[in-house]
Design an enzyme around this catalytic site. Structure first.
Site, PDB file in Angstrom:
ATOM      1  N   THR A 194       0.837  -1.203   0.000  1.00  0.00           N
ATOM      2  CA  THR A 194       0.000   0.000   0.000  1.00  0.00           C
ATOM      3  C   THR A 194       0.864   1.241   0.000  1.00  0.00           C
ATOM      4  O   THR A 194       1.947   1.231   0.578  1.00  0.00           O
ATOM      5  CB  THR A 194      -0.847  -0.018   1.294  1.00  0.00           C
ATOM      6  OG1 THR A 194      -1.707  -1.137   1.221  1.00  0.00           O
ATOM      7  CG2 THR A 194      -1.625   1.253   1.509  1.00  0.00           C
ATOM      8  N   ARG A 222     -13.714  -8.164   0.759  1.00  0.00           N
ATOM      9  CA  ARG A 222     -12.755  -7.965   1.856  1.00  0.00           C
ATOM     10  C   ARG A 222     -12.259  -6.506   1.869  1.00  0.00           C
ATOM     11  O   ARG A 222     -11.925  -5.937   0.838  1.00  0.00           O
ATOM     12  CB  ARG A 222     -11.573  -8.919   1.664  1.00  0.00           C
ATOM     13  CG  ARG A 222     -10.516  -8.821   2.770  1.00  0.00           C
ATOM     14  CD  ARG A 222      -9.356  -7.941   2.379  1.00  0.00           C
ATOM     15  NE  ARG A 222      -8.269  -7.973   3.342  1.00  0.00           N
ATOM     16  CZ  ARG A 222      -7.235  -7.146   3.322  1.00  0.00           C
ATOM     17  NH1 ARG A 222      -7.149  -6.227   2.392  1.00  0.00           N
ATOM     18  NH2 ARG A 222      -6.287  -7.222   4.233  1.00  0.00           N
ATOM     19  N   VAL A 223     -12.217  -5.936   3.049  1.00  0.00           N
ATOM     20  CA  VAL A 223     -11.667  -4.592   3.231  1.00  0.00           C
ATOM     21  C   VAL A 223     -10.532  -4.687   4.239  1.00  0.00           C
ATOM     22  O   VAL A 223     -10.676  -5.310   5.292  1.00  0.00           O
ATOM     23  CB  VAL A 223     -12.750  -3.612   3.743  1.00  0.00           C
ATOM     24  CG1 VAL A 223     -12.152  -2.264   4.095  1.00  0.00           C
ATOM     25  CG2 VAL A 223     -13.853  -3.443   2.689  1.00  0.00           C
ATOM     26  N   GLY A 224      -9.417  -4.077   3.905  1.00  0.00           N
ATOM     27  CA  GLY A 224      -8.269  -4.115   4.803  1.00  0.00           C
ATOM     28  C   GLY A 224      -8.221  -2.902   5.719  1.00  0.00           C
ATOM     29  O   GLY A 224      -9.225  -2.221   5.946  1.00  0.00           O
ATOM     30  N   ASP A 225      -7.037  -2.642   6.235  1.00  0.00           N
ATOM     31  CA  ASP A 225      -6.842  -1.513   7.148  1.00  0.00           C
ATOM     32  C   ASP A 225      -6.765  -0.168   6.435  1.00  0.00           C
ATOM     33  O   ASP A 225      -7.067   0.877   7.015  1.00  0.00           O
ATOM     34  CB  ASP A 225      -5.542  -1.704   7.942  1.00  0.00           C
ATOM     35  CG  ASP A 225      -4.331  -1.810   7.018  1.00  0.00           C
ATOM     36  OD1 ASP A 225      -4.457  -2.436   5.940  1.00  0.00           O
ATOM     37  OD2 ASP A 225      -3.264  -1.270   7.367  1.00  0.00           O
ATOM     38  N   GLY A 246       1.039  -3.639   4.973  1.00  0.00           N
ATOM     39  CA  GLY A 246       1.182  -5.022   5.402  1.00  0.00           C
ATOM     40  C   GLY A 246      -0.178  -5.688   5.549  1.00  0.00           C
ATOM     41  O   GLY A 246      -1.164  -5.222   4.979  1.00  0.00           O
ATOM     42  N   GLY A 248      -3.467  -6.201   6.609  1.00  0.00           N
ATOM     43  CA  GLY A 248      -4.369  -5.247   7.218  1.00  0.00           C
ATOM     44  C   GLY A 248      -5.136  -5.780   8.417  1.00  0.00           C
ATOM     45  O   GLY A 248      -5.439  -5.031   9.352  1.00  0.00           O
TER      46      GLY A 248
HETATM   47  C1  SD4 Z   1      -4.380  -4.420   3.122  1.00  0.00           C
HETATM   48  N1  SD4 Z   1      -2.651  -3.144   4.210  1.00  0.00           N
HETATM   49  O1  SD4 Z   1      -5.270  -4.393   2.277  1.00  0.00           O
HETATM   50  C2  SD4 Z   1      -3.176  -3.546   2.926  1.00  0.00           C
HETATM   51  C3  SD4 Z   1      -2.193  -4.258   2.080  1.00  0.00           C
HETATM   52  C4  SD4 Z   1      -0.784  -3.807   2.207  1.00  0.00           C
HETATM   53  O2  SD4 Z   1       1.449  -4.217   2.017  1.00  0.00           O
HETATM   54  O3  SD4 Z   1      -0.484  -2.775   2.676  1.00  0.00           O
HETATM   55  N2  SD4 Z   1       0.177  -4.583   1.854  1.00  0.00           N
HETATM   56  O4  SD4 Z   1      -4.414  -5.164   4.091  1.00  0.00           O
END
Ligand code: SD4
Length: 333
Positions: A194, A222-225, A246, A248
């Site tokens: 990200t 799916r939704v991440g951080d 990373g 999420g």
């Molecule tokens: C997520 N944090 O969708 C994001 C992915 C990401 O390095 O940052 N990957 O979880």
């Protein structure tokens, strides 16, 4: 107070690194000044994004305008498979984007699971500026974008489609750490990096932006951080700002970016605050933490920045009026 902010390094931490030969660093104090802007962002590709943000900062523009302009660079890049156009799709072949933005007055906006729009960060900004809400998701976010003049586009590039079809052969969801330098490998590995960007403008005000196509081949919906205020991004103009990259799910559980800012409020340096957030993830599940990557990046009101990650390989990019660098974060392992 100095009128110019410099990147200052203690000799023990004299590890600022140029594009080649990145090294780790211990701490990166910077002299504070309200007259000298700075922009930092996650990963190596943050360098180009910072350069774009810098055009706004250098001409006296706001940190908010700068971070939006900056992250639009990777969003529009078809060769970047982790953000925006050309991002790897979910397991059903849909490119779904997450983004959020936050300014110096706790104003914030986010879009989640947004399809067909190349610049989710700009939609997130409009959510912030034109609606009474903070978050719009899915079809509603798309409808809002289209009503506000954004064009519907196919974001799945032939290259990403090929990688997805390759993945379908085994359909094994296996996030791989620090993917950005490995993206060109044929057929994978598959994961996402990200861009989170934090800036201080010439008035000394902070803003941040975070945008991603999320984890590759994730479940539909799916939704991440990254689009969650407090998880993937947080800005407090009195204290500082933080962002993450990373896995999420791990960041959401500890509300990571808000945690980092609160730790800075209680006196920790940006690096120490990022380290403490990483330690929380380790404490929850030390065995699992060894298998995944999370990195935090933070800056305080004085322009001191720092980062820390679970694993080696988390890089970030920094630019001020005189220097432009890519640095390696310290890590737990
Ligand atoms: C997520 N944090 O969708 C994001 C992915 C990401 O390095 O940052 N990957 O979880």
């Amino acid at each position: 107070m100095s009128t110019r902010r410099k990147f200052l390094f203690s000799s023990a931490a004299a590890s600022i690194a140029a594009l080649a030969g990145k090294k780790s660093f211990a701490s990166l104090p910077a002299a504070a000044s309200k007259n000298d802007p700075i922009v930092i962002s996650t990963w190596d590709f943050g360098k180009e994004a910072n350069a774009e943000a810098w055009k706004t900062l250098a001409s006296g523009g706001s940190a908010l305008d700068a971070v939006e302009a900056g992250v639009k660079i990777p969003e529009a890049d078809p060769n970047n498979h982790t953000v925006g156009y050309g991002g790897y799709p979910d397991r059903e072949g849909h490119v779904t984007l997450d983004a959020c933005i936050m300014d110096m007055q706790y104003r914030c906006g986010a879009v989640m699971c947004l399809e067909h729009i190349k610049h989710p960060i700009s939609v997130a900004r409009l959510v912030m500026e034109k609606t009474p809400h903070v978050q719009l998701a899915g079809d509603g976010a798309l409808q809002f974008a289209l009503e506000n003049g954004f064009q519907k586009e196919n974001l799945l590039t032939p290259e990403s489609e090929k990688a997805w079809k390759e993945w379908l052969k085994e359909s094994k969801y296996a996030p791989v750490m620090n993917i950005e330098n490995q993206l060109k490998l044929p057929g994978g590995p598959y994961n996402h990096d990200t861009i989170g960007m934090l800036a201080i403008d010439a008035r000394g005000d902070l803003s941040g932006a975070c945008t991603t196509s999320g984890m590759a081949f994730k479940m539909r919906g799916r939704v991440g951080d990254s689009p969650i205020i407090g998880a993937g991004l947080y800005v407090d103009n009195e204290i500082g700002a933080a962002t993450s990259s990373g896995v999420g799910e791990e960041v959401i559980r500890i509300v990571g970016s808000h945690l980092v800012v609160e730790l800075m409020r209680h006196g920790l340096s940006p690096r120490a605050a990022c380290k403490e957030a990483v330690e929380r993830i380790v404490k929850r599940n030390p065995v699992k933490a060894k298998t995944l990557q999370v990195g935090f990046l933070a800056i305080n009101k004085k322009g001191v920045f720092g980062a820390y990650a679970l694993q080696k390989g988390f890089t970030f990019s920094v630019k001020n009026g005189r220097e432009e660098k890519i640095l390696h974060a310290d890590s737990k392992w």
